[in-house]
Design a protein around this motif. Structure first.
Motif, short mmCIF file in Angstrom:
data_model
loop_
_atom_site.label_atom_id
_atom_site.label_comp_id
_atom_site.label_asym_id
_atom_site.label_seq_id
_atom_site.Cartn_x
_atom_site.Cartn_y
_atom_site.Cartn_z
N GLU A 63 -19.09 9.10 -23.08
CA GLU A 63 -18.97 8.94 -21.62
C GLU A 63 -17.63 9.44 -21.10
O GLU A 63 -17.47 9.68 -19.91
N ASP A 64 -16.63 9.58 -21.99
CA ASP A 64 -15.32 10.02 -21.54
C ASP A 64 -15.13 11.53 -21.63
O ASP A 64 -14.05 12.04 -21.34
N ALA A 65 -16.18 12.25 -22.01
CA ALA A 65 -16.09 13.72 -22.11
C ALA A 65 -15.84 14.31 -20.71
O ALA A 65 -16.20 13.69 -19.70
N PRO A 66 -15.24 15.50 -20.65
CA PRO A 66 -14.99 16.11 -19.33
C PRO A 66 -16.30 16.31 -18.56
O PRO A 66 -17.32 16.64 -19.15
N LEU A 67 -16.20 16.12 -17.25
CA LEU A 67 -17.38 16.30 -16.39
C LEU A 67 -17.37 17.72 -15.88
O LEU A 67 -16.34 18.22 -15.41
N ASP A 68 -18.50 18.40 -15.99
CA ASP A 68 -18.51 19.84 -15.71
C ASP A 68 -19.91 20.28 -15.29
O ASP A 68 -20.61 20.95 -16.05
N ALA A 125 -17.68 -5.83 -13.50
CA ALA A 125 -16.97 -5.38 -12.30
C ALA A 125 -16.63 -3.91 -12.41
O ALA A 125 -16.41 -3.39 -13.50
N GLY A 126 -16.58 -3.23 -11.29
CA GLY A 126 -16.17 -1.83 -11.26
C GLY A 126 -17.29 -0.89 -11.63
O GLY A 126 -18.45 -1.17 -11.37
N VAL A 127 -16.92 0.23 -12.26
CA VAL A 127 -17.88 1.30 -12.52
C VAL A 127 -17.97 1.52 -14.02
O VAL A 127 -16.94 1.66 -14.68
N ARG A 128 -19.18 1.55 -14.54
CA ARG A 128 -19.35 1.79 -15.97
C ARG A 128 -20.46 2.83 -16.15
O ARG A 128 -21.56 2.66 -15.60
N ALA A 129 -20.17 3.88 -16.91
CA ALA A 129 -21.19 4.90 -17.20
C ALA A 129 -21.76 4.66 -18.59
O ALA A 129 -21.03 4.22 -19.50
N PHE A 130 -23.04 4.90 -18.76
CA PHE A 130 -23.70 4.75 -20.06
C PHE A 130 -24.56 5.97 -20.34
O PHE A 130 -25.45 6.31 -19.55
N ASN A 131 -24.34 6.61 -21.48
CA ASN A 131 -25.28 7.64 -21.93
C ASN A 131 -26.55 6.96 -22.42
O ASN A 131 -26.49 5.93 -23.08
N VAL A 132 -27.69 7.57 -22.10
CA VAL A 132 -28.96 7.01 -22.55
C VAL A 132 -29.72 8.07 -23.34
O VAL A 132 -30.39 8.94 -22.78
N GLY A 133 -29.57 8.01 -24.65
CA GLY A 133 -30.27 8.95 -25.53
C GLY A 133 -30.70 8.23 -26.78
O GLY A 133 -30.19 7.14 -27.08
N SER A 134 -31.62 8.84 -27.53
CA SER A 134 -32.12 8.17 -28.74
C SER A 134 -31.08 8.17 -29.85
O SER A 134 -31.15 7.38 -30.77
N GLY A 135 -30.11 9.09 -29.76
CA GLY A 135 -29.09 9.18 -30.80
C GLY A 135 -29.43 10.22 -31.85
O GLY A 135 -28.61 10.52 -32.71
N THR A 136 -30.64 10.80 -31.80
CA THR A 136 -31.03 11.80 -32.79
C THR A 136 -31.35 13.12 -32.08
O THR A 136 -32.44 13.27 -31.51
N PRO A 137 -30.42 14.08 -32.13
CA PRO A 137 -30.70 15.36 -31.49
C PRO A 137 -31.82 16.12 -32.20
O PRO A 137 -31.97 16.02 -33.42
N ARG A 138 -32.61 16.87 -31.41
CA ARG A 138 -33.67 17.75 -31.96
C ARG A 138 -33.52 19.09 -31.27
O ARG A 138 -33.05 19.14 -30.14
N HIS A 142 -26.54 23.26 -25.75
CA HIS A 142 -26.77 22.01 -26.49
C HIS A 142 -26.22 20.89 -25.64
O HIS A 142 -25.14 21.02 -25.07
N ILE A 143 -26.94 19.79 -25.61
CA ILE A 143 -26.34 18.63 -24.98
C ILE A 143 -26.92 17.40 -25.66
O ILE A 143 -28.12 17.15 -25.61
N THR A 144 -26.06 16.70 -26.35
CA THR A 144 -26.53 15.57 -27.15
C THR A 144 -25.59 14.39 -26.98
O THR A 144 -24.38 14.54 -27.06
N ALA A 145 -26.19 13.26 -26.75
CA ALA A 145 -25.44 12.08 -26.32
C ALA A 145 -24.98 11.21 -27.48
O ALA A 145 -25.67 11.07 -28.47
N ASP A 146 -23.84 10.59 -27.25
CA ASP A 146 -23.46 9.45 -28.07
C ASP A 146 -23.77 8.22 -27.21
O ASP A 146 -23.08 7.95 -26.23
N SER A 147 -24.82 7.51 -27.55
CA SER A 147 -25.23 6.37 -26.72
C SER A 147 -24.77 5.04 -27.32
O SER A 147 -25.37 4.00 -27.06
#
Ligand code: UD1
Length: 342
Positions: free
Chosen positions: A169-174, A268-281, A312-317
Motif C-alpha cells: 500500500e505504500d508503493a508510489p501512486l502512478d 480513525a483517519g485513512v487506511r488503504a488495503f490491497n485486496v488480492g488473493s496473494g497468488t499472481p497468475r 504486471h500488477i500484483t498485490a501484497d494483501s
C-alpha cells in the motif's frame, strides 16, 4: 449497522449486499442503473433491502439516501479501462464529481465512515525488482516498444529485465489511464474530507475481481468475462501481448467479505488495503484455466496490445490479513470453473 451501499445493483455491489445481509446489517442501496451497465437487465432488490434509483451526482438523491445511515460503502462508479480519450469526462464526472457530492452529503448528514472501492490500477506499473538497483518503478511502456513485441518494462536505471515484486500500500501512486486517475482522485477527495470532518476512510484497492455476475460483452468487461464469452461462442480466447502479463485474480465473494470487514472495523483517519488473493497468475494461465473448464479451444496469443494496459500488477494483501483477519477462501481453479460453467 444501517449502511448505504452505492452501486449495490452492480457486479461487486450485489455480492457486497449479500455479505452485508448475511452479517445482519440493514442495507439501503443507491444505484443509478446506468444504461451502459444495466441495459436490458431487470434489477430487483431482495426483500428487506431498500433500493433507491438515483445518481450520486444528485445532491437531493444523496441526502435522501443518507438519512439515518451509520456508514457508507461507495462502489458506484464507471469501471474499466475506457474506450478512448472521449471517455475522460465521464470518468471525471461519474467517479470524481460523484464522490465529491457524496462526501459533501455525508458531511451534511453527519455520517463519518466511508468504505471506498478503489483499485490496484492506482499503482500504475507497480514495482519491479532489478538485480542491481533493487525495487524500482518502471516508466510507462512506449507504443513503439510494444509494437516491436518488447512488452516487459525494463529497469528505468540500467534497462535490464525486472523480476516480480508485490506492491504494498505504500508503493508510489502512478495512475496511467482515465479510470486509474479517477480512482486515485476519489481517494484524495475522501482523505481531504476525513481530515476536515474527522471522518474515517477505508480504501480497498481491488485487484482483478472475477466471479458470478461479472459484466460481459461491454467495452468495459474484464478479461475473464471476455474469455468466458468467447469460449461459450466456441471461439478461442484471444490473449494480448505474449500472455505473460501477471495479475492477481481475486474472487468476488472474497472481495465482498473484505469490503464488509473493512466497513465493520474502521480505524480513525485513512487506511488503504490491497485486496488480492496473494497468488499472481499470468493472463495466459487464466485463459488456459477457463478453456480447460469449458473444454474449449486453446487460447491464441495475439501480440496485440492496449497502450493503457500495465504489464504486471500484483498485490501484497498482507495488511488486510493481519489487520482485519481476512483470508481469501475461493481457490483459483475452483473459482474459474464456477465462472466458466455458471
Ligand atoms: C482490471 C479492471 C480494473 C481494475 C483492475 C485492478 C476491468 C475491465 N478492469 O484492470 O477495473 O481496477 O483490474 O487491478 O475489469 N486482455 C487480453 N485479452 C482481452 C482483454 C484483455 O489478453 O481480450 C489482457 C490485457 O491486455 C491485460 C489483462 O488482460 O493485460 C487484464 O485486462 P483487464 O481485464 O482489462 O484488466 P486490468 O487492466 O488488469
Amino acid at each position: 449497522m444501517k449502511v448505504l451501499l452505492t452501486g449495490g445493483a452492480g457486479f461487486i455491489g450485489q455480492h457486497v449486499m449479500r455479505e452485508l445481509l448475511s452479517r445482519r446489517h440493514d442495507v439501503r442501496i443507491l444505484d443509478s442503473l446506468r444504461p451502459d451497465v444495466h441495459s436490458g437487465a431487470q434489477w430487483q432488490a431482495p426483500a428487506g433491502v431498500e433500493s433507491l434509483v438515483g445518481d450520486v451526482r444528485d445532491p437531493g438523491a444523496v441526502d435522501r439516501a443518507l438519512s439515518g445511515v451509520d456508514a457508507v460503502l461507495h462502489l458506484a462508479a464507471k469501471v474499466g479501462l475506457g474506450v478512448d480519450v472521449g471517455d475522460l469526462p465521464d470518468y471525471a464526472s461519474s467517479n470524481d464529481a460523484g464522490t465529491a457530492e457524496l462526501l459533501a452529503g455525508m458531511a451534511r448528514a453527519g455520517v463519518s465512515r466511508l468504505t471506498l472501492a478503489s483499485s490496484m490500477v492506482v499503482y500504475g506499473e507497480g514495482v519491479g525488482a532489478c538485480p542491481q538497483h533493487g525495487a524500482v518503478t518502471p516508466g510507462p511502456r512506449m507504443a513503439d516498444a510494444l509494437a516491436a513485441g518488447r512488452f516487459e518494462p525494463p529497469c528505468p536505471v540500467c534497462g535490464e529485465p525486472l523480476a516480480t515484486a508485490l506492491v504494498s500500500e505504500d508503493a508510489p501512486l502512478d495512475p496511467r489511464n482515465a479510470y486509474a486517475s479517477s480512482k486515485l482522485a476519489q481517494e484524495f477527495y475522501a482523505s481531504n474530507w476525513a481530515r476536515v470532518t474527522g471522518g474515517s476512510v477505508a480504501a480497498l484497492r481491488y485487484h482483478n475481481v472475477y466471479g458470478p455476475g461479472m459484466p460481459r460483452d461491454t467495452p468495459y468487461a474484464g478479461v475473464a468475462a471476455i474469455f468466458t464469452s468467447a469460449l461459450r461462442r466456441g471461439e478461442a480466447p484471444k490473449v494480448f501481448e505474449d500472455g505473460g502479463q501477471r495479475r492477481d485474480f481475486v474472487h468476488v465473494r472474497d472481495v465482498a467479505a473484505a469490503t464488509v470487514l473493512a466497513c465493520e472495523n474502521h480505524v480513525a483517519g485513512v487506511r488503504a488495503f490491497n485486496v488480492g488473493s496473494g497468488t499472481p497468475r499470468t493472463v495466459g494461465q487464466m485463459a488456459a484455466a477457463l478453456a480447460s473448464a469449458l473444454q474449449g479451444p486453446a487460447p491464441i496469443v495475439t501480440g496485440h496490445f492496449r497502450l493503457g494496459d500495465v504489464r504486471h500488477i500484483t498485490a501484497d494483501s498482507s495488511r488486510l490479513r493481519t489487520e482485519l483477519g481476512w483470508q481469501p477462501k475461493i481457490e483459483f481453479a475452483a473459482g474459474m470453473s464456477e465462472l466458466a460453467l455458471g
